[in-house]
Design an enzyme around this catalytic site. Structure first.
Site, PDB file in Angstrom:
ATOM      1  N   ARG A   9      -9.409  17.217   7.171  1.00  0.00           N
ATOM      2  CA  ARG A   9     -10.222  17.633   6.018  1.00  0.00           C
ATOM      3  C   ARG A   9     -11.558  18.178   6.481  1.00  0.00           C
ATOM      4  O   ARG A   9     -12.162  17.665   7.407  1.00  0.00           O
ATOM      5  CB  ARG A   9     -10.465  16.444   5.072  1.00  0.00           C
TER       6      ARG A   9
ATOM      7  N   GLY B 216     -14.078   4.539  14.472  1.00  0.00           N
ATOM      8  CA  GLY B 216     -15.256   3.681  14.520  1.00  0.00           C
ATOM      9  C   GLY B 216     -15.077   2.455  15.391  1.00  0.00           C
ATOM     10  O   GLY B 216     -16.010   2.001  16.059  1.00  0.00           O
ATOM     11  N   GLU B 217     -13.853   1.918  15.418  1.00  0.00           N
ATOM     12  CA  GLU B 217     -13.581   0.704  16.201  1.00  0.00           C
ATOM     13  C   GLU B 217     -13.268   1.006  17.663  1.00  0.00           C
ATOM     14  O   GLU B 217     -13.442   0.130  18.519  1.00  0.00           O
ATOM     15  CB  GLU B 217     -12.401  -0.062  15.578  1.00  0.00           C
ATOM     16  N   ASN B 218     -12.793   2.214  17.955  1.00  0.00           N
ATOM     17  CA  ASN B 218     -12.255   2.472  19.297  1.00  0.00           C
ATOM     18  C   ASN B 218     -12.952   3.562  20.097  1.00  0.00           C
ATOM     19  O   ASN B 218     -12.830   3.588  21.321  1.00  0.00           O
ATOM     20  CB  ASN B 218     -10.762   2.822  19.185  1.00  0.00           C
TER      21      ASN B 218
ATOM     22  N   GLU C 134      -8.597  -4.442   5.270  1.00  0.00           N
ATOM     23  CA  GLU C 134      -8.405  -4.199   3.841  1.00  0.00           C
ATOM     24  C   GLU C 134      -7.285  -5.066   3.272  1.00  0.00           C
ATOM     25  O   GLU C 134      -7.354  -5.526   2.135  1.00  0.00           O
ATOM     26  CB  GLU C 134      -8.084  -2.720   3.614  1.00  0.00           C
TER      27      GLU C 134
ATOM     28  N   ASN D 292       0.868  -1.175   0.000  1.00  0.00           N
ATOM     29  CA  ASN D 292       0.000   0.000   0.000  1.00  0.00           C
ATOM     30  C   ASN D 292       0.905   1.224   0.000  1.00  0.00           C
ATOM     31  O   ASN D 292       1.383   1.650   1.046  1.00  0.00           O
ATOM     32  CB  ASN D 292      -0.908  -0.031   1.239  1.00  0.00           C
TER      33      ASN D 292
ATOM     34  N   ASP E 197      -6.435  14.475  16.214  1.00  0.00           N
ATOM     35  CA  ASP E 197      -6.676  13.164  16.817  1.00  0.00           C
ATOM     36  C   ASP E 197      -8.002  13.160  17.576  1.00  0.00           C
ATOM     37  O   ASP E 197      -8.212  13.992  18.467  1.00  0.00           O
ATOM     38  CB  ASP E 197      -5.522  12.815  17.765  1.00  0.00           C
ATOM     39  N   CYS E 198      -8.864  12.226  17.252  1.00  0.00           N
ATOM     40  CA  CYS E 198     -10.161  12.137  17.915  1.00  0.00           C
ATOM     41  C   CYS E 198     -10.009  11.898  19.421  1.00  0.00           C
ATOM     42  O   CYS E 198     -10.864  12.331  20.204  1.00  0.00           O
ATOM     43  CB  CYS E 198     -10.987  11.014  17.285  1.00  0.00           C
TER      44      CYS E 198
ATOM     45  N   ARG F 221      -2.761  -1.868  -3.303  1.00  0.00           N
ATOM     46  CA  ARG F 221      -3.908  -0.998  -3.063  1.00  0.00           C
ATOM     47  C   ARG F 221      -3.778   0.213  -3.983  1.00  0.00           C
ATOM     48  O   ARG F 221      -2.758   0.902  -3.979  1.00  0.00           O
ATOM     49  CB  ARG F 221      -3.936  -0.529  -1.610  1.00  0.00           C
TER      50      ARG F 221
ATOM     51  N   HIS G  72     -12.268   4.447   0.229  1.00  0.00           N
ATOM     52  CA  HIS G  72     -12.388   3.441   1.285  1.00  0.00           C
ATOM     53  C   HIS G  72     -13.229   2.237   0.842  1.00  0.00           C
ATOM     54  O   HIS G  72     -13.749   1.500   1.684  1.00  0.00           O
ATOM     55  CB  HIS G  72     -13.030   4.029   2.557  1.00  0.00           C
TER      56      HIS G  72
ATOM     57  N   GLY H  47     -12.022   7.325  10.536  1.00  0.00           N
ATOM     58  CA  GLY H  47     -10.626   7.408  10.939  1.00  0.00           C
ATOM     59  C   GLY H  47     -10.150   8.812  10.644  1.00  0.00           C
ATOM     60  O   GLY H  47     -10.950   9.748  10.571  1.00  0.00           O
ATOM     61  N   ASN H  48      -8.853   8.984  10.441  1.00  0.00           N
ATOM     62  CA  ASN H  48      -8.351  10.301  10.052  1.00  0.00           C
ATOM     63  C   ASN H  48      -9.008  10.730   8.743  1.00  0.00           C
ATOM     64  O   ASN H  48      -9.339  11.888   8.536  1.00  0.00           O
ATOM     65  CB  ASN H  48      -6.824  10.257   9.912  1.00  0.00           C
TER      66      ASN H  48
END
Length: 401
Positions: free
Chosen positions: A244, A336-338, A388, A11, A286-287, A92, A183, A213-214
């Site tokens: 963004r 989404g996962e964390n 992915e 990737n 960073d979230c 990718r 994505h 994610g980012n």
């Protein structure tokens, strides 16, 4: 080595290269790593082999070529059977334009197609081409076993009303200006995993997949096919992201140019690299910073509230595109996962859809663990860690068998 039919997954980003060797049959990962800071004095590579993590400098100014040579000349000798086990190479590719609706074995015409689509992904597609050519050089015996897996492919089933912009038609017919999405490999993977968990055939599954994610995007999947996605011509459209802006009034660009005398390049940089969570907080993209400081810092609170508001707006809108049946909302990607906070705040605003959050389940589904996060009897929301790399490995193996 449990398999001699492994795939090397590459990737290539504009300033980094992720790599892995994966058994496409069972998902076992024998090697994974990241080379980063390309073209900078501190270009380096990190990898994990047999559970052991290592890193090394690639030398000042190093890039894709040096990274792939390091993998072949310095990492593979630590475990020689690794090289022999590779039977295919999956790449990718961020953008395939309208031409590529599925993964393909790479030949000269595919290289040309990737190059033509570079206008829509100027940072990524040229880097992918470098990666492919370096793979040809490093693994000449596998030249006809290189496969391109396109991030846009899953979204090529969108109907015209979803992908056309309301601008003069010739901009689409002559120049390809339309919504393509991104994505796609992640949305494809989690929608298939969701169908398994729901015990439904893929072609009868309606889900909304949220890759947060980012970079962040959301996709409506009806009967297993993408019918709408939030990213557009480029990955700038849609949700609020790390740096963004996502959706804005296009006239803001004219205001910045005409009134604030900003150049087009500066506006591009502002919207792609200085906006989103970073722009709203003024501190971090960073979230985790945003959730940790939600009650302490008004800017962090605003950032999370705007992020969640936009997410809820999209989920609610996409639910209306699924012909009256929503089987599940799926969260994936780093946030989404964390982030239990993002999921909790979003789902609490979606009660109209028949969603009841189970906070205990929500807290349990983090840090690599998935599962349903709603109460029994509720419309289902679930967390599915994305993979992915496995999709890329499976496509590479399948198309070169």
């Amino acid at each position: 080595m449990s398999s001699s039919n492994n795939a090397l997954v590459l990737n290539c980003g504009s300033s980094s290269l992720k790599f892995a060797i994966i058994n496409p049959e069972n998902g076992d990962e024998f090697l994974s790593g990241l080379a980063e800071c390309f073209h900078l004095p501190d270009a380096r590579i990190k990898w994990k082999l047999d559970g052991e993590k290592k890193e090394a400098s690639l030398g000042a100014g190093a890039a894709h070529s040096e990274a792939i040579r390091f993998i072949v000349n310095s990492i593979f000798p630590q475990k020689p059977e690794l090289l022999d086990s590779i039977k295919s190479i999956g790449h990718r590719i961020v953008h395939g334009g309208e031409k590529y609706t599925q993964s393909v074995v790479i030949d000269d015409s595919v290289l040309k197609g990737i190059e033509e689509a570079a206008a829509f992904a100027p940072l990524h597609n040229p880097a992918h081409l470098i990666g492919i050519r370096e793979a040809y050089a490093a693994f000449p015996h596998l030249k006809d076993k290189n496969v391109a897996v396109f991030d846009t492919a899953f979204h090529t089933t969108m109907p015209k009303e979803a992908y056309l912009y309301a601008i003069p038609n010739e901009l689409y017919t002559k120049h390809g200006i339309r919504r393509y999405g991104a994505h796609g490999t992640s949305h494809y993977y989690v929608s298939r995993e969701a169908a398994k968990l729901l015990n439904k055939p893929v072609e009868e599954t309606n889900v909304i997949t949220c890759h947060l994610g980012n970079g962040a995007s959301i996709t409506a999947v009806k009967n297993g096919k993408c019918v709408e996605t939030s990213m557009g011509l480029t990955p700038l459209e849609g949700l609020v992201m790390g740096t963004r802006s996502g959706d804005i009034d296009p006239a803001i660009m004219f205001f910045l140019h005409d009134n604030l005398k900003m150049s087009v390049a500066d506006i591009n940089n502002l919207l792609n690299k200085k906006s989103g969570l970073l722009g709203l907080t003024g501190v971090s993209s960073d979230c985790r910073y945003v959730t940790d400081n939600y009650d302490k810092d008004e800017n962090a609170k605003n950032a999370l509230d705007v992020f969640v508001h936009r997410l809820v707006k999209y989920i609610g809108g996409y639910a209306m595109l699924l012909d009256g049946r929503l089987d599940a909302i799926v969260f994936t990607g780093g946030i989404g996962e964390n982030s239990e906070e993002v999921r909790r705040m979003a789902l609490q605003k979606l009660s109209l859809l028949g969603i009841e959050l189970d906070q205990e389940r929500n807290l349990a589904a983090r840090f690599g663990k998935g599962g349903t996060i709603t109460k029994d009897g509720s419309v289902i929301a679930m967390v599915i860690p994305t993979n992915e790399e496995l999709v890329i490995a499976q496509d590479a193996a399948r198309l070169t068998a």
